[in-house]
Design a protein around this motif. Structure first.
Motif, PDB file in Angstrom:
ATOM      1  N   GLN A  13       0.813  -1.216   0.000  1.00  0.00           N
ATOM      2  CA  GLN A  13       0.000   0.000   0.000  1.00  0.00           C
ATOM      3  C   GLN A  13       0.849   1.270   0.000  1.00  0.00           C
ATOM      4  N   LYS A  14       2.166   1.085  -0.119  1.00  0.00           N
ATOM      5  CA  LYS A  14       3.120   2.199  -0.151  1.00  0.00           C
ATOM      6  C   LYS A  14       3.019   3.093   1.082  1.00  0.00           C
ATOM      7  N   ALA A  15       2.709   2.478   2.208  1.00  0.00           N
ATOM      8  CA  ALA A  15       2.622   3.218   3.463  1.00  0.00           C
ATOM      9  C   ALA A  15       4.014   3.622   3.946  1.00  0.00           C
ATOM     10  N   ASP A  16       4.074   4.675   4.713  1.00  0.00           N
ATOM     11  CA  ASP A  16       5.342   5.149   5.282  1.00  0.00           C
ATOM     12  C   ASP A  16       5.729   4.255   6.466  1.00  0.00           C
ATOM     13  N   ILE A  17       6.958   3.780   6.471  1.00  0.00           N
ATOM     14  CA  ILE A  17       7.395   2.845   7.518  1.00  0.00           C
ATOM     15  C   ILE A  17       7.298   3.482   8.901  1.00  0.00           C
ATOM     16  N   LYS A  18       7.736   4.709   9.032  1.00  0.00           N
ATOM     17  CA  LYS A  18       7.713   5.357  10.349  1.00  0.00           C
ATOM     18  C   LYS A  18       6.287   5.541  10.858  1.00  0.00           C
ATOM     19  N   GLU A  19       5.379   5.852   9.960  1.00  0.00           N
ATOM     20  CA  GLU A  19       3.984   5.995  10.377  1.00  0.00           C
ATOM     21  C   GLU A  19       3.411   4.656  10.843  1.00  0.00           C
ATOM     22  N   GLU A  20       3.776   3.580  10.146  1.00  0.00           N
ATOM     23  CA  GLU A  20       3.293   2.262  10.552  1.00  0.00           C
ATOM     24  C   GLU A  20       3.856   1.869  11.913  1.00  0.00           C
ATOM     25  N   ILE A  21       5.118   2.201  12.170  1.00  0.00           N
ATOM     26  CA  ILE A  21       5.698   1.920  13.483  1.00  0.00           C
ATOM     27  C   ILE A  21       4.973   2.719  14.560  1.00  0.00           C
ATOM     28  N   GLY A  22       4.686   3.976  14.253  1.00  0.00           N
ATOM     29  CA  GLY A  22       3.940   4.813  15.201  1.00  0.00           C
ATOM     30  C   GLY A  22       2.575   4.237  15.511  1.00  0.00           C
ATOM     31  N   ASN A  23       1.899   3.737  14.488  1.00  0.00           N
ATOM     32  CA  ASN A  23       0.583   3.129  14.698  1.00  0.00           C
ATOM     33  C   ASN A  23       0.671   1.891  15.589  1.00  0.00           C
ATOM     34  N   LEU A  24       1.728   1.085  15.388  1.00  0.00           N
ATOM     35  CA  LEU A  24       1.914  -0.102  16.222  1.00  0.00           C
ATOM     36  C   LEU A  24       2.155   0.281  17.685  1.00  0.00           C
ATOM     37  N   MET A  25       2.963   1.296  17.898  1.00  0.00           N
ATOM     38  CA  MET A  25       3.344   1.674  19.256  1.00  0.00           C
ATOM     39  C   MET A  25       2.205   2.363  20.022  1.00  0.00           C
ATOM     40  N   THR A  26       1.251   2.936  19.321  1.00  0.00           N
ATOM     41  CA  THR A  26       0.170   3.668  19.987  1.00  0.00           C
ATOM     42  C   THR A  26      -1.151   2.898  19.982  1.00  0.00           C
ATOM     43  N   ARG A  27      -1.088   1.603  19.659  1.00  0.00           N
ATOM     44  CA  ARG A  27      -2.289   0.774  19.755  1.00  0.00           C
ATOM     45  C   ARG A  27      -2.740   0.682  21.214  1.00  0.00           C
ATOM     46  N   GLN A  28      -3.994   0.330  21.400  1.00  0.00           N
ATOM     47  CA  GLN A  28      -4.535   0.195  22.746  1.00  0.00           C
ATOM     48  C   GLN A  28      -3.705  -0.792  23.562  1.00  0.00           C
ATOM     49  N   GLY A  29      -3.468  -0.479  24.803  1.00  0.00           N
ATOM     50  CA  GLY A  29      -2.681  -1.338  25.671  1.00  0.00           C
ATOM     51  C   GLY A  29      -3.346  -2.681  25.907  1.00  0.00           C
ATOM     52  N   LYS A  30      -2.527  -3.719  26.043  1.00  0.00           N
ATOM     53  CA  LYS A  30      -3.047  -5.073  26.222  1.00  0.00           C
ATOM     54  C   LYS A  30      -2.236  -5.818  27.266  1.00  0.00           C
ATOM     55  N   SER A  31      -2.785  -6.917  27.774  1.00  0.00           N
ATOM     56  CA  SER A  31      -2.064  -7.821  28.655  1.00  0.00           C
ATOM     57  C   SER A  31      -1.251  -8.789  27.800  1.00  0.00           C
ATOM     58  N   GLU A  32       0.019  -8.956  28.150  1.00  0.00           N
ATOM     59  CA  GLU A  32       0.834  -9.894  27.395  1.00  0.00           C
ATOM     60  C   GLU A  32       0.292 -11.316  27.531  1.00  0.00           C
ATOM     61  N   ALA A  33      -0.217 -11.664  28.705  1.00  0.00           N
ATOM     62  CA  ALA A  33      -0.707 -13.034  28.928  1.00  0.00           C
ATOM     63  C   ALA A  33      -1.845 -13.388  28.003  1.00  0.00           C
ATOM     64  N   THR A  34      -2.736 -12.448  27.742  1.00  0.00           N
ATOM     65  CA  THR A  34      -3.884 -12.741  26.881  1.00  0.00           C
ATOM     66  C   THR A  34      -3.542 -12.589  25.409  1.00  0.00           C
ATOM     67  N   ALA A  35      -2.331 -12.123  25.104  1.00  0.00           N
ATOM     68  CA  ALA A  35      -1.942 -11.934  23.706  1.00  0.00           C
ATOM     69  C   ALA A  35      -1.107 -13.083  23.184  1.00  0.00           C
ATOM     70  N   GLN A  36      -0.890 -14.102  24.010  1.00  0.00           N
ATOM     71  CA  GLN A  36      -0.079 -15.223  23.580  1.00  0.00           C
ATOM     72  C   GLN A  36      -0.934 -16.306  22.924  1.00  0.00           C
ATOM     73  N   THR A  37      -0.263 -17.183  22.199  1.00  0.00           N
ATOM     74  CA  THR A  37      -0.966 -18.284  21.559  1.00  0.00           C
ATOM     75  C   THR A  37      -1.278 -19.390  22.561  1.00  0.00           C
TER      76      THR A  37
END
Length: 342
Positions: free
Chosen positions: A317-341
């Motif tokens: 989608q030709k997205a900007d890498i830095k913007e995508e990193i920013g989006n990842l870092m500012t996602r809603q906070g989660k519990s690591e335990a519930t994010a595992q497989t």
């Protein structure tokens, strides 16, 4: 016991594995469609485009004649790019039918087929029916051709639904520098091998952008969680992803300049355009196609894969890498335990 092995594909990994088998005392025929490459291997005992500073065994024979390579072969080892597996398998089957052969089939390629998103063993099984093979084994794990070529210590996995077949491949390859473990989770081993290339693109991009070890460790850890989630959804054993073909392969691919996917990501992070990266690499970058496959498979299964989605956005989608990193870092906070497989 000495085996006759046909190795199909004379790139870096294929030619090095052929040399390993030759050094182990097996009779090896290395097939390539390039006559100049076959001549170089046979007469100069080098493969300069793909592997530097290695003199191949004098007894290793390369050929452009597929029928010659397959003649009386006990084992056929596929080491061609994923996109070529089906085409080559069709040709192999034609020859096996004509000669009434049924060898053991092994592959050491890592990826998923475009459009169908099938694993390599599935492709081979579709094109070479059971009557013309003894079974299929995947050879995978943390391994760089450049290091195996110089007898660095390497541990990888032979995976098959039939444990006895995996043991045969273990015996075929194992020596004092290459140790093989067996695994019956063929799905997990193949999916781990394919999906880790996506995360390696991201790891390279972080390096190209100048990020440090903290960022790389975070990417690899959360990337492994994504790989595991998707793999388990397709029937893989979650424990496979903490083994050699999971976290082991992920580590080596995300941290080494030998990795094509890491190098491609590094160039993207440094600002180079994707078409230029592909042109400069000169070899297949499996993670690019695999990222599209994982993105679409995750959507089908409704599995959350934010890192994979971000890399897909950059690649397709030709997205900007830095913007995508920013989006990842500012996602809603989660519990690591519930994010595992698991």
């Amino acid at each position: 016991m000495t085996k006759k092995v046909a190795v199909l594909g004379a790139g870096s990994w294929g030619s090095v594995l052929a040399n390993v088998l030759d050094e182990n005392g097996h009779e090896v025929a290395l097939w390539t469609y390039k006559s100049a490459q076959a001549d170089e291997i046979n007469h100069q005992h080098t493969n300069s485009k793909y592997i530097q500073d290695l003199r191949f065994s004098d007894s290793l024979h390369a050929t452009t004649d597929l029928q010659e390579a397959l003649h009386d072969a006990d084992v056929i080892l596929f080491v061609v790019p994923t996109k070529a597996v089906r085409e080559v398998a069709v040709q192999v089957c034609d020859i096996l039918r004509a000669t009434n052969q049924a060898p053991l089939l092994v592959h050491a390629s890592k990826g998923l087929e475009l459009k169908t998103y099938k694993r390599i063993s599935e492709i081979i099984a579709e094109e070479i029916p059971a009557g013309y093979n003894q079974g299929i084994v995947a050879l995978s794990g943390p391994s760089h051709a450049e290091e195996v070529a110089h007898h660095d210590l390497t541990l990888i996995t032979a995976a098959s639904e039939d444990l006895e077949l995996a043991k045969q491949v273990q015996d075929l390859f194992m020596n004092d520098y290459l140790r093989i473990y067996t695994n019956t989770d063929l799905i997990g081993v193949e999916l781990g091998a394919a999906f880790k290339n996506i995360i390696a693109l991201g790891a390279g991009a972080l390096h190209g952008l100048g990020y440090g070890d903290d960022a790389k460790a975070a990417l690899m850890t959360r990337g492994l969680a994504e790989i595991s989630r998707l793999g388990v959804a397709f029937g893989a054993d979650p424990l496979t992803f903490i083994g050699l073909s999971g976290v082991g392969d992920l580590i080596v691919t995300c941290t080494s300049v030998h990795s094509r996917n890491w190098r491609a990501g590094d160039q993207l992070g440094a600002g180079k355009k994707l078409p230029d990266v592909i042109a400069d690499m000169g070899m297949v970058i499996e993670g690019i196609n695999t990222c599209k496959a994982a993105y679409e498979l995750a959507a089908q299964k409704q599995i959350e894969m934010p890192i994979t989605n971000a890399i897909y956005n950059v690649l397709y989608q030709k997205a900007d890498i830095k913007e995508e990193i920013g989006n990842l870092m500012t996602r809603q906070g989660k519990s690591e335990a519930t994010a595992q497989t698991f």
